[in-house]
Design a protein around this motif. Structure first.
Motif, PDB file in Angstrom:
ATOM      1  N   ILE A  35       0.851  -1.203   0.000  1.00 52.44           N
ATOM      2  CA  ILE A  35       0.000   0.000   0.000  1.00 52.44           C
ATOM      3  C   ILE A  35       0.882   1.247   0.000  1.00 52.44           C
ATOM      4  O   ILE A  35       1.842   1.329   0.776  1.00 52.44           O
ATOM      5  CB  ILE A  35      -0.920   0.042   1.237  1.00 52.44           C
ATOM      6  CG1 ILE A  35      -1.743  -1.244   1.325  1.00 52.44           C
ATOM      7  CG2 ILE A  35      -1.849   1.248   1.180  1.00 52.44           C
ATOM      8  CD1 ILE A  35      -2.709  -1.258   2.491  1.00 52.44           C
ATOM      9  N   LEU A  36       0.532   2.214  -0.831  1.00 50.39           N
ATOM     10  CA  LEU A  36       1.288   3.467  -0.847  1.00 50.39           C
ATOM     11  C   LEU A  36       1.157   4.158   0.518  1.00 50.39           C
ATOM     12  O   LEU A  36       0.046   4.341   1.031  1.00 50.39           O
ATOM     13  CB  LEU A  36       0.742   4.402  -1.943  1.00 50.39           C
ATOM     14  CG  LEU A  36       1.495   5.731  -2.058  1.00 50.39           C
ATOM     15  CD1 LEU A  36       2.896   5.529  -2.635  1.00 50.39           C
ATOM     16  CD2 LEU A  36       0.730   6.730  -2.910  1.00 50.39           C
ATOM     17  N   ARG A  37       2.301   4.502   1.115  1.00 47.63           N
ATOM     18  CA  ARG A  37       2.271   5.210   2.400  1.00 47.63           C
ATOM     19  C   ARG A  37       2.668   6.677   2.234  1.00 47.63           C
ATOM     20  O   ARG A  37       2.181   7.544   2.966  1.00 47.63           O
ATOM     21  CB  ARG A  37       3.284   4.586   3.391  1.00 47.63           C
ATOM     22  CG  ARG A  37       3.011   3.201   3.875  1.00 47.63           C
ATOM     23  CD  ARG A  37       1.690   2.980   4.556  1.00 47.63           C
ATOM     24  NE  ARG A  37       1.360   3.831   5.669  1.00 47.63           N
ATOM     25  CZ  ARG A  37       0.855   3.454   6.835  1.00 47.63           C
ATOM     26  NH1 ARG A  37       0.674   2.171   7.063  1.00 47.63           N
ATOM     27  NH2 ARG A  37       0.537   4.315   7.761  1.00 47.63           N
ATOM     28  N   PHE A  38       3.603   6.912   1.286  1.00 49.17           N
ATOM     29  CA  PHE A  38       4.229   8.221   1.280  1.00 49.17           C
ATOM     30  C   PHE A  38       4.723   8.567  -0.122  1.00 49.17           C
ATOM     31  O   PHE A  38       5.294   7.719  -0.794  1.00 49.17           O
ATOM     32  CB  PHE A  38       5.408   8.169   2.263  1.00 49.17           C
ATOM     33  CG  PHE A  38       6.184   9.437   2.359  1.00 49.17           C
ATOM     34  CD1 PHE A  38       5.631  10.567   2.951  1.00 49.17           C
ATOM     35  CD2 PHE A  38       7.467   9.519   1.852  1.00 49.17           C
ATOM     36  CE1 PHE A  38       6.346  11.750   3.037  1.00 49.17           C
ATOM     37  CE2 PHE A  38       8.201  10.694   1.937  1.00 49.17           C
ATOM     38  CZ  PHE A  38       7.632  11.814   2.530  1.00 49.17           C
ATOM     39  N   SER A  39       4.475   9.800  -0.555  1.00 48.86           N
ATOM     40  CA  SER A  39       5.024  10.275  -1.843  1.00 48.86           C
ATOM     41  C   SER A  39       5.710  11.604  -1.630  1.00 48.86           C
ATOM     42  O   SER A  39       5.273  12.417  -0.796  1.00 48.86           O
ATOM     43  CB  SER A  39       3.914  10.517  -2.875  1.00 48.86           C
ATOM     44  OG  SER A  39       3.346   9.326  -3.273  1.00 48.86           O
ATOM     45  N   ARG A  40       6.739  11.818  -2.430  1.00 45.25           N
ATOM     46  CA  ARG A  40       7.456  13.082  -2.391  1.00 45.25           C
ATOM     47  C   ARG A  40       7.636  13.519  -3.854  1.00 45.25           C
ATOM     48  O   ARG A  40       7.932  12.696  -4.718  1.00 45.25           O
ATOM     49  CB  ARG A  40       8.820  12.818  -1.766  1.00 45.25           C
ATOM     50  CG  ARG A  40       9.683  13.995  -1.517  1.00 45.25           C
ATOM     51  CD  ARG A  40      11.048  13.474  -1.137  1.00 45.25           C
ATOM     52  NE  ARG A  40      11.109  13.008   0.247  1.00 45.25           N
ATOM     53  CZ  ARG A  40      11.451  13.788   1.280  1.00 45.25           C
ATOM     54  NH1 ARG A  40      11.755  15.043   1.094  1.00 45.25           N
ATOM     55  NH2 ARG A  40      11.516  13.309   2.495  1.00 45.25           N
ATOM     56  N   ALA A  41       7.423  14.803  -4.096  1.00 46.87           N
ATOM     57  CA  ALA A  41       7.575  15.294  -5.477  1.00 46.87           C
ATOM     58  C   ALA A  41       8.022  16.749  -5.450  1.00 46.87           C
ATOM     59  O   ALA A  41       7.626  17.486  -4.548  1.00 46.87           O
ATOM     60  CB  ALA A  41       6.243  15.187  -6.228  1.00 46.87           C
ATOM     61  N   PRO A  42       8.825  17.177  -6.426  1.00 51.58           N
ATOM     62  CA  PRO A  42       9.489  16.359  -7.430  1.00 51.58           C
ATOM     63  C   PRO A  42      10.476  15.387  -6.774  1.00 51.58           C
ATOM     64  O   PRO A  42      11.089  15.725  -5.759  1.00 51.58           O
ATOM     65  CB  PRO A  42      10.240  17.386  -8.284  1.00 51.58           C
ATOM     66  CG  PRO A  42       9.589  18.704  -8.020  1.00 51.58           C
ATOM     67  CD  PRO A  42       9.074  18.623  -6.627  1.00 51.58           C
ATOM     68  N   ALA A  43      10.603  14.181  -7.376  1.00 53.97           N
ATOM     69  CA  ALA A  43      11.519  13.166  -6.848  1.00 53.97           C
ATOM     70  C   ALA A  43      12.942  13.715  -6.825  1.00 53.97           C
ATOM     71  O   ALA A  43      13.306  14.525  -7.670  1.00 53.97           O
ATOM     72  CB  ALA A  43      11.463  11.923  -7.742  1.00 53.97           C
ATOM     73  N   HIS A  44      13.710  13.295  -5.825  1.00 53.91           N
ATOM     74  CA  HIS A  44      15.123  13.704  -5.737  1.00 53.91           C
ATOM     75  C   HIS A  44      15.877  13.301  -6.988  1.00 53.91           C
ATOM     76  O   HIS A  44      15.680  12.194  -7.490  1.00 53.91           O
ATOM     77  CB  HIS A  44      15.811  12.980  -4.571  1.00 53.91           C
ATOM     78  CG  HIS A  44      15.342  13.443  -3.249  1.00 53.91           C
ATOM     79  ND1 HIS A  44      15.255  12.622  -2.164  1.00 53.91           N
ATOM     80  CD2 HIS A  44      14.932  14.648  -2.825  1.00 53.91           C
ATOM     81  CE1 HIS A  44      14.815  13.297  -1.132  1.00 53.91           C
ATOM     82  NE2 HIS A  44      14.605  14.532  -1.510  1.00 53.91           N
ATOM     83  N   GLY A  45      16.784  14.141  -7.436  1.00 51.45           N
ATOM     84  CA  GLY A  45      17.700  13.783  -8.544  1.00 51.45           C
ATOM     85  C   GLY A  45      16.986  13.036  -9.647  1.00 51.45           C
ATOM     86  O   GLY A  45      17.333  11.900  -9.947  1.00 51.45           O
ATOM     87  N   ALA A  46      15.969  13.678 -10.197  1.00 50.56           N
ATOM     88  CA  ALA A  46      15.084  12.949 -11.104  1.00 50.56           C
ATOM     89  C   ALA A  46      15.698  12.768 -12.497  1.00 50.56           C
ATOM     90  O   ALA A  46      15.157  13.223 -13.502  1.00 50.56           O
ATOM     91  CB  ALA A  46      13.742  13.659 -11.180  1.00 50.56           C
TER      92      ALA A  46
END
Ligand code: AMP
Length: 366
Positions: free
Chosen positions: A208-219
């Protein structure tokens, strides 16, 4: 302008909340009269497999869209509503079956983890031989949020996994020792205009998705992800928001799955992008010009799962945006989410620590 939505969960609710300012109105179809979308639109109670109920929605609306992907296409066709569907049924069908989905990715030269189809014990043994262990056995249909899948670490576990998943209609995938999981959300209008959000970096726990961060680091992979999603949008003659989840390993992307709808890993766009994924989905399905997908800062989104943390404590966190879907508590159920947006990560380091402490207490061990 009235939008019909098959499914009346939180995604439908957030579509309506984004669509009202544009002048759109909403009618939902769901088995439950009291789902999150019932708070914000008209609800018709019925199953997705009931053509008569789908036809009832279709009569009232200008377009039909989805807050779930598991609507049987046959029921929509029988309801005579196929021409109203955005995205179209071909996209829905490609995403409903893990095999069709992988074949669609492969036909567009989008890499996927090694896999084999499994319909018997013999085929499972041959698949293990071919892809190696550890591996993940998944139901081809109706699996989501980690449901309908079993990790197989040792050959002795194969029989139980097969039995638990019903014995056939499965795929075995090589376990990918990924560096991280990322997702790309794109949107396309009927005229073929596309737009893309920055890459999100996602953490799952028990599927299950718990956590998202955006923009992703060093994308570094963002451009590749965008190119892959663009190929899918064009191939499927897609209208609306499409989300694709990838495993990133050694700087390469492997497609895991796509969702023909707005996606949990894009919830941060409500406060963290100029126009959210929900607004842009509504704009796309109504053939309106798309809004800007630019981020307004860096965003972090945590899901609230199973039990609702003390919302007063959450709301004490400076800058936090709370979305409580109004659902009753149940293990593994997505009850809400919370988002932080700041000009840089340093600015939300302390609030984020507090958010994770409340929303995902064992995040350090997961
Ligand atoms: P899915 O339902 O396919 O999105 O799987 C849910 C989650 O399980 C993924 O987001 C991963 O965290 C994990 N997972 C699924 N398939 C694999 C795989 N082949 N290798 C490693 N992890 C996987």
């Amino acid at each position: 302008m009235r939008v019909g939505v098959l499914g009346g969960g939180q995604l439908g609710r957030m579509l309506a909340l984004a669509g009202y300012p544009l002048g759109a109105r909403f009618t939902f179809l769901d088995r439950s009269a009291g789902g999150p979308a019932a708070q914000v639109g008209d609800m018709i109670v019925g199953g997705f497999d009931e053509p008569a109920r789908i036809a009832e929605v279709a009569e009232q609306v200008d377009v039909l869209t989805f807050d779930v992907e598991n609507v049987p296409a046959a029921a929509v066709r029988e309801a005579g509503a196929e021409h109203l569907c955005r995205p179209g049924l071909a996209a829905l069908e490609a995403a409903q079956d893990r095999l069709a989905e992988k074949q669609c990715f492969e036909s567009l030269a989008i890499p996927v983890p090694p896999y084999r189809t499994v319909d018997s014990r013999e085929e499972l043994d041959a698949a293990i031989e071919a892809v190696g262990l550890p591996a993940v056995l998944k139901r081809r249909r109706l699996g989501y949020d980690g449901r309908g899948q079993r990790f197989i670490h040792r050959p002795e576990e194969a029989g139980t996994a097969l039995e638990e998943l019903g014995g056939d209609d499965l795929v075995l995938e090589a376990f990918v020792p990924f560096d991280r999981e990322v997702s790309m959300i794109g949107v396309r209008t009927p005229g073929g205009t596309t737009a893309f959000y920055p890459l999100s970096q996602n953490r799952h726990d028990q599927g299950i998705l718990r956590f998202s961060r955006a923009p992703a680091h060093g994308a570094a992979t963002a451009g590749v992800a965008r190119d892959y999603v663009e190929r899918l949008l064009r191939r499927l003659d897609y209208v609306g928001v499409l989300a694709v989840e990838f495993f990133e390993a050694g700087g390469e992307l492997l497609a895991n799955e796509m969702a023909p709808r707005v996606h949990n890993s894009g919830h941060w766009t409500i406060e963290g992008a100029v126009a959210s994924q929900f607004e842009n989905h509504v704009r796309a399905v109504l053939d309106l010009p798309l809004g800007l997908t630019d981020p307004t800062g860096v965003s972090a989104m945590a899901n609230l799962i199973g039990t609702m943390p003390d919302t007063r404590e959450l709301l004490r966190i400076p800058g936090l945006h709370l979305h409580d879907y109004g659902k009753s508590e149940r293990p593994g159920r997505k009850l809400g989410h919370a988002t932080l947006v700041a000009r840089d990560e340093e600015a939300f380091a302390a609030p984020l620590e507090r958010l994770l402490e409340l929303a995902w207490p064992n995040h350090r061990n997961a």
